[in-house]
Design an enzyme around this catalytic site. Structure first.
Site, PDB file in Angstrom:
ATOM      1  N   SER A  52       0.832  -1.191   0.000  1.00 31.57           N
ATOM      2  CA  SER A  52       0.000   0.000   0.000  1.00 31.57           C
ATOM      3  C   SER A  52       0.877   1.256   0.000  1.00 31.57           C
ATOM      4  CB  SER A  52      -0.968  -0.031   1.192  1.00 31.57           C
ATOM      5  OG  SER A  52      -2.004   0.917   1.050  1.00 31.57           O
ATOM      6  N   HIS A  88      -7.548  -5.480  -1.372  1.00 31.22           N
ATOM      7  CA  HIS A  88      -6.328  -4.794  -0.921  1.00 31.22           C
ATOM      8  C   HIS A  88      -5.482  -5.703  -0.034  1.00 31.22           C
ATOM      9  CE1 HIS A  88      -3.906  -1.239  -0.536  1.00 31.22           C
ATOM     10  NE2 HIS A  88      -3.970  -1.262   0.772  1.00 31.22           N
ATOM     11  N   ASP A 145      -9.028  -4.738  -5.824  1.00 33.37           N
ATOM     12  CA  ASP A 145      -8.648  -3.827  -4.735  1.00 33.37           C
ATOM     13  C   ASP A 145      -9.756  -2.808  -4.481  1.00 33.37           C
ATOM     14  OD1 ASP A 145      -7.409  -1.977  -3.009  1.00 33.37           O
ATOM     15  OD2 ASP A 145      -5.450  -2.309  -3.924  1.00 33.37           O
TER      16      ASP A 145
END
Length: 807
Positions: free
Chosen positions: A672, A779, A745
């Protein structure tokens, strides 16, 4: 500026990926595979009285086939259309029931179907039971378990609707009744017409409505129809005394239904139309009302409009009322706060928020109470004359805690703590609460209301040392009653009797996994409640070292170093994998503070880099990557890239000086925002032989209304967005970078196209890169196939470009 224009144009152009590889799913080396697929240690739930314990056994990693099932993505929610539940959630497969008594036996919960998928567990407020949901392929059920007999029984007569986030049921305070959300009677699912009814049109005329880059939003009338079909529910009332299940509330978009402490009234919040295509459901219009036990509306509290125009600045909130809830210290008193600055953090006003009360049955007008200089952030109720409130302000990193008298006409806050919330060392902890006569949690004090109690992580230069303190609310003098003691890392799980000194703690060390103990800190006694074994026996002998060092400007940094077992200094420097995640700070002092504890047990999870300690690598995990505002008139990100490089260089220099790292064979990785960091380090330095960037965002013009802790917009500071975007410097990335991203995601800003476009940009300039898109993953990755393949990809990359790098 020409470069900025080119960057923005590139962001608008779609690319097709060429040179695809159909390689199938791979497995990492045996040592890594055994660790990631080890049986997970059960989690533990302890009831409010500290007597009953549940050992919650979770299943192995699910197959990617589970993720591939039908899924709807509507208004920020991901829905399983087959059973009206969330499409991506964790489950418990088995529950063992035991107690905190000495030598208590464990009993497996009986009466469940084969291979149960258990979720949403909550204790009966009167004790003796707990409720939970069971997920099936086509529906969801509500069950109750009896603790003494260890048997479970289905109690719902209609399918549970669990599409909206949160628990789909609630206990009433009497412990004999529950409310739950049920799938209403409805027709067939709305079908999309092949012929559009017309264009989808959105319009704005002179109204400021900035929004961050949310995903899974509504985008058409058909989406709206699906949202209504799946998210509408009825409220039903179950009485355990006679096993009845009756409809209480009509079909609506329920997002909250909360009984008052007395159980006589129900606070109900529902979504209202029109919906928005720019923000998730949590910002849709809402109706707040109070109902009686019969389901009749007693008082309409407020209609909250669509919140699509909340200012971007941190600390901004919606206009008008927000945060409606019942006071825990009264039978039926509603409270909420209202912004006095219009919700805009950039407006300069003497007071930001005001607290209001309204006593049921709401015949009199609401009472205005405390005004807050900063943004209200919560309250711990105690009694008619005492409560503890918190307020904060983002720009100054200030948080204030104080006591006030809710019964006063113009209450004033008697400040207990006024500090910088980034300063972990000054954290006094959180106030301890206990149940009152209505089963609600209120501030725990002694009988004279002189003393209250605090628990906290105990951050210090030696690492975290969790504690229990007693504070004199009149003199503000604090006494430490208990703290964790080396060589253990201990956390309080439940305070049984603060006067006698009885606690339930979770204890671990470098060599022993977390287990639960009942202790008496006064008598210095301790008895084990669990005996969980080490699930990672192959890591025995691997030692965690907390390493401190300084970067060139004097900021103290730290990280967790893991060396292969049996490693000796004479073995020489090792290839090294570093893993980090940047954090912003307003001052050097806070940025320099130590994180974690040297006595924590090694924890592995799917995203961990620690696996490579089994492959002959030194692993430097969770290394400090502070981004600090260096001047009073600066924000942290004004020197983002400069400080990233300083942090990274200091880490490499330290490990090289220790003799454990070959600085020519170091990889950097992150997930991330850590992926964003990784790409920037490869674009602006030659410190690393390779990088691993997972699920990142690389072009900040695609998140123009702010990102992470940055609340300046692209139009306010376009050069900042350019300088921080590694996409703009893709032509400078000359060392190999592995890009991994979940195709589904849902995280704000990290659209899968971010990795696709970054790959094309690097490839287009002749860089060495590889793009791995994981089907159906969000994610965070969850499936057996995806996680093991991700580890294989990372291993192959490290072996080729780091360990066996040509010098």
């Amino acid at each position: 500026m020409k470069k900025l224009i080119v960057l923005t144009l590139f962001a608008m152009i779609g690319y097709s990926l060429k040179s695809q590889e159909a390689i199938g799913y791979k497995m990492p080396p045996k040592e890594i595979a055994e660790l990631i697929n080890a049986d997970p240690t059960p989690s533990v739930a302890i009831d409010a009285d500290g007597y009953w314990m549940l050992l919650l056994h979770r299943p192995d990693l699910p197959s990617v086939e589970v993720l591939a099932q039908d899924e709807l993505r509507l208004a920020g929610i991901r829905i399983n259309p087959e059973n009206n539940g969330p499409s991506r959630t964790g489950y418990v497969k088995q529950i063992e029931i035991t107690t905190t008594e000495k030598d208590a036996k464990r009993t497996v919960l009986q009466g469940l179907p084969q291979d149960p998928r258990i979720g949403n567990i909550s204790w009966n407020p009167k004790g003796g039971q707990f409720a939970f949901t069971l997920d099936f392929e086509q529906h969801i059920e509500l069950w109750v378990a009896d603790l003494k007999t260890a048997t479970a029984t289905k109690i719902s007569q209609q399918p549970v609707n669990n599409t909206m986030p949160g628990r789909p049921y609630t206990w009433l305070p009497n412990g004999r009744e529950l409310f739950y959300l049920a799938v209403p009677e409805r027709g067939e699912k709305p079908k999309a017409s092949r012929k559009p009814s017309g264009p989808n049109v959105q319009e704005n005329i002179g109204r400021q409505a900035p929004a961050r880059t949310y995903q899974d939003l509504l985008s058409s009338p058909h989406d709206e129809a699906l949202f209504e079909y799946y998210c509408k529910a009825t409220v039903r009332n179950i009485k355990l005394t006679d096993n009845t299940d009756t409809e209480w509330g009509p079909s609506d978009f329920y997002i909250n239904f909360d009984p008052s402490p007395s159980g006589d009234f129900i606070l109900v919040e529902t979504l209202q139309k029109p919906f928005s295509y720019l923000v998730p459901y949590s910002r849709f219009p809402q109706k707040v009302a109070v109902y009686n036990r019969s389901g009749e509306e007693v008082k309409h509290i407020v209609n909250i409009p669509l919140a699509d125009n909340i200012p971007i600045a941190y600390g901004s909130v919606q206009k008008g009322q927000r945060g409606h809830a019942w006071r825990n210290d009264a039978p039926a008193t509603l409270y909420w706060v209202e912004a006095l600055d219009g919700g805009d953090a950039r407006v300069d006003v003497p007071f930001r928020d005001q607290l209001f009360f309204w006593d049921a049955p709401f015949k009199k007008a609401p009472r205005a109470s405390m005004k807050f200089e900063l943004r209200f952030s919560g309250v711990t109720w105690h009694s008619k004359n005492m409560a503890v409130a918190n307020m904060y302000w983002w720009n100054s990193r200030r948080i204030v805690t104080g006591i006030f008298d809710p019964s006063a006409k113009s209450p004033k806050l008697a400040v207990l703590y006024d500090r910088n919330f980034e300063d972990r060392y000054s954290n006094p902890g959180s106030f301890v609460t206990d149940k009152n006569e209505w089963g609600q949690y209120i501030l725990l004090t002694d009988k004279s209301n002189t003393y209250a109690y605090l628990t906290g992580p105990g951050a210090s230069p030696e690492g975290n040392v969790p504690f229990l303190d007693r504070i004199n609310l009149k003199t503000l003098e604090t006494e430490r009653l208990w703290h964790a003691a080396a060589p253990y890392y201990e956390n309080i799980s439940r305070i049984l009797d603060v006067e006698k000194g009885d606690l339930i703690i979770r204890r671990e060390s470098k060599d022993t996994p977390p287990n639960y103990f009942i202790i008496n800190w006064k008598e210095q006694t301790s008895a084990a409640l669990t005996q969980f074994k080490n699930p990672y026996q192959s890591l025995e002998g691997v030692e965690k070292q907390v390493i401190s060092y300084e970067r060139e400007d004097g900021v103290t940094l730290s990280g967790n170093l893991y060396l292969p077992k049996d490693y000796k200094p004479e073995d020489g420097p090792l290839p090294t994998l570093m893993w980090a995640y940047p954090n912003e700070f307003k001052d050097k002092s806070s940025a320099s503070q130590v994180k974690g504890s040297p006595y924590e047990f090694i924890r592995l999870f799917w995203a961990s880099p620690i696996y490579w300690v089994t492959q002959g690598y030194a692993v430097f995990d969770d290394i400090s990557m502070p981004i600090v505002a260096m001047k009073d008139d600066e924000e942290p990100n004004d020197r983002f890239v400069e400080q990233l490089m300083a942090n990274a260089k200091a880490a490499i220099d330290k490990l090289e000086a220790m003799g454990v790292t070959d600085r020519n064979r170091v990889a950097i990785g992150g997930h991330s925002y850590g992926a964003f960091m990784t790409a920037n380090l490869l674009a602006h330095s030659d410190l690393f032989a390779a990088g691993i960037a997972r699920s990142g965002a690389y072009n900040r013009t695609l998140t123009p209304f702010g990102f992470q802790s940055e609340d300046r917009t692209f139009w306010e500071n376009p050069q900042l967005y350019l300088n921080m975007s590694p996409y703009a410097f893709a032509h400078k990335i000359k060392f190999p970078i592995l890009l991994i991203h979940g195709e589904a995601d849902n995280n704000s800003g990290t659209f899968p196209m971010q990795s696709e476009r970054m790959y094309n940009a690097i490839k287009g300039h002749g860089g060495t890169t590889r793009l791995v898109m994981l089907p159906h993953e969000s994610h965070s990755y969850v499936s057996f196939e995806s996680i093991n393949h991700m580890l294989w990809e990372q291993h192959e990359w490290l072996e080729k470009w780091v360990k066996n790098r040509e010098q």
